[in-house]
Design a protein around this motif. Structure first.
Motif, PDB file in Angstrom:
ATOM      1  N   ARG A  74       0.832  -1.199   0.000  1.00 47.49           N
ATOM      2  CA  ARG A  74       0.000   0.000   0.000  1.00 47.49           C
ATOM      3  C   ARG A  74       0.870   1.254   0.000  1.00 47.49           C
ATOM      4  O   ARG A  74       0.526   2.254  -0.654  1.00 47.49           O
ATOM      5  CB  ARG A  74      -0.927  -0.017   1.211  1.00 47.49           C
ATOM      6  N   LEU A  75       1.974   1.228   0.737  1.00 46.32           N
ATOM      7  CA  LEU A  75       2.889   2.366   0.708  1.00 46.32           C
ATOM      8  C   LEU A  75       3.480   2.561  -0.683  1.00 46.32           C
ATOM      9  O   LEU A  75       3.621   3.696  -1.161  1.00 46.32           O
ATOM     10  CB  LEU A  75       3.999   2.156   1.740  1.00 46.32           C
ATOM     11  N   GLN A  76       3.803   1.446  -1.334  1.00 43.79           N
ATOM     12  CA  GLN A  76       4.302   1.547  -2.706  1.00 43.79           C
ATOM     13  C   GLN A  76       3.232   2.144  -3.621  1.00 43.79           C
ATOM     14  O   GLN A  76       3.535   2.944  -4.518  1.00 43.79           O
ATOM     15  CB  GLN A  76       4.728   0.169  -3.210  1.00 43.79           C
ATOM     16  N   LEU A  77       1.988   1.766  -3.399  1.00 41.20           N
ATOM     17  CA  LEU A  77       0.894   2.298  -4.214  1.00 41.20           C
ATOM     18  C   LEU A  77       0.758   3.804  -4.012  1.00 41.20           C
ATOM     19  O   LEU A  77       0.569   4.561  -4.989  1.00 41.20           O
ATOM     20  CB  LEU A  77      -0.406   1.587  -3.854  1.00 41.20           C
ATOM     21  N   GLU A  78       0.855   4.257  -2.763  1.00 39.23           N
ATOM     22  CA  GLU A  78       0.766   5.693  -2.507  1.00 39.23           C
ATOM     23  C   GLU A  78       1.933   6.436  -3.152  1.00 39.23           C
ATOM     24  O   GLU A  78       1.775   7.554  -3.671  1.00 39.23           O
ATOM     25  CB  GLU A  78       0.738   5.951  -1.001  1.00 39.23           C
ATOM     26  N   GLY A  79       3.120   5.823  -3.121  1.00 40.98           N
ATOM     27  CA  GLY A  79       4.261   6.446  -3.790  1.00 40.98           C
ATOM     28  C   GLY A  79       4.057   6.564  -5.278  1.00 40.98           C
ATOM     29  O   GLY A  79       4.384   7.599  -5.892  1.00 40.98           O
TER      30      GLY A  79
END
Length: 365
Positions: free
Chosen positions: A94-99
């Motif tokens: 999810r953090l990668q998606l936000e990035g």
């Protein structure tokens, strides 16, 4: 005087013995022998134990690495297609998606600036207030901004997919055959988490010994008996044959498919697969009837005149109680069953069967 009479008595005794023989050579007595006829070779069929499996058994694995936070099914449970089986901790993806979402926003802003700059240089170019090289530079910057936005959106789609990959789902309806993960376990991408036995066709998994492999081939017909259904056999064929042996057991795995898709075979049931060897093996004789000398196998056959002849035969794979005969015998031959080491060529015999009844040979009828 008594010593002088001894030579005379010896000569007299020799004359008496010679007279009893009548001058004729001694005849060999007729020897009784137990005989049998070759029977259809049951050892032409070799049997191997096996286990019923599903035709399709996909190994299900996560497409990304992570820590298992939830497991929804156990081995043996029925599942439907797309049903969730387990979940990974989604925080990292999810953090990668936000990035990636932020990078898309930055690429869109950069594209707006590049587009405006390009439009301005185009207007100035029409008025011949800027050089051609300056206009080309603005156009290249605009096209680069478009490509960067396209790349950012593709990376965002990949990151969005990885969020979905954190949930492992069933690919078919069926039964969970094996479970290989636990909550809290860290798994790698592609590491098997579950083995699914898909609904549909069933088949039997067997292992063939190395020395018997050359006698079998894909497509060869077999018969299958399920141990929970004694007395019932089902037709099948070898569907798959491994080209390499198992490193530990030195056997070759094979899969046997049923010809009838509606065979009542359940997963995990034991089965017995009988395979007829390639080539004709029409007859067999008991083990005790075969002997060998100088590398050749032979049997004793009774002629029509009740005498013996030694017949060289070609044998197949020895069974527990009989030997398949590939060449050398006919179904109506009478073969000596036992005591073959005490016989010799042209010996006169009296043939009897297993019940000690005289056997009528063709010439005696």
């Amino acid at each position: 005087m008594f010593r002088h009479a001894l030579p005379f008595l010896g000569v007299f005794g020799f004359v008496l013995l010679a007279g009893c023989g009548n001058g004729e050579p001694e005849q060999l007595s007729t020897r009784p022998v137990m005989v049998v006829q070759p029977q259809p070779a049951s050892e032409a069929f070799e049997s191997y134990p096996g286990e019923v499996h599903a035709r399709y058994e996909p190994e299900l694995a996560f497409r990304i690495a992570g820590k298992v936070t939830e497991r929804m099914v156990e081995a043996g449970e029925r599942v439907s297609k797309d049903q969730p089986l387990a979940k990974l901790d989604p925080q990292d993806v999810r953090l990668q998606l936000e990035g990636m979402r932020a990078q898309v926003a930055a690429a869109e802003a950069n594209l707006r600036v590049a587009r405006a700059e390009h439009e301005r240089y185009k207007t100035l170019m029409d008025r011949q207030l800027v050089s051609r090289s300056q206009f080309d530079s603005s156009e290249n910057a605009y096209r680069s901004a478009q490509a960067r936005l396209q790349q950012a959106r593709a990376e965002f789609d990949v990151a969005n997919n990885q969020v979905g990959y954190a949930i492992l789902r069933a690919t078919h309806e069926g039964v969970v055959a094996q479970r290989r993960v636990e909550v809290g376990q860290v798994v790698g991408a592609g590491q098997t988490a579950f083995v699914l036995a898909a609904d549909g066709e069933r088949e039997v998994a067997i292992n063939l010994p190395e020395q018997a492999l050359e006698r079998y081939s894909v497509g060869q017909p077999v018969s299958v008996e399920i141990w929970s259904q004694p007395g019932k056999t089902y037709a099948g064929h070898i569907r798959e044959l491994s080209p390499a042996a198992d490193a530990q057991s030195r056997t070759y795995s094979a899969r046997v498919a049923f010809d009838d898709a509606e065979v009542p075979a359940e997963l995990g049931q034991s089965a017995l697969v009988s395979i007829r060897s390639n080539g004709e093996v029409p007859l067999a004789v008991p083990l005790s009837a075969v002997t060998a000398e100088q590398g050749n196998a032979y049997v004793w056959r009774v002629r029509e005149d009740a005498t013996l002849e030694r017949v060289v035969v070609q044998t197949g794979a020895f069974g527990e109680s009989s030997v398949p005969i590939l060449k050398g015998l006919h179904a109506d031959d009478w073969i000596v069953l036992a005591g073959v080491q005490m016989l010799h060529e042209n010996q006169a015999v009296r043939a009897v069967d297993r019940d000690n009844r005289p056997v009528v040979l063709a010439a005696q009828e």
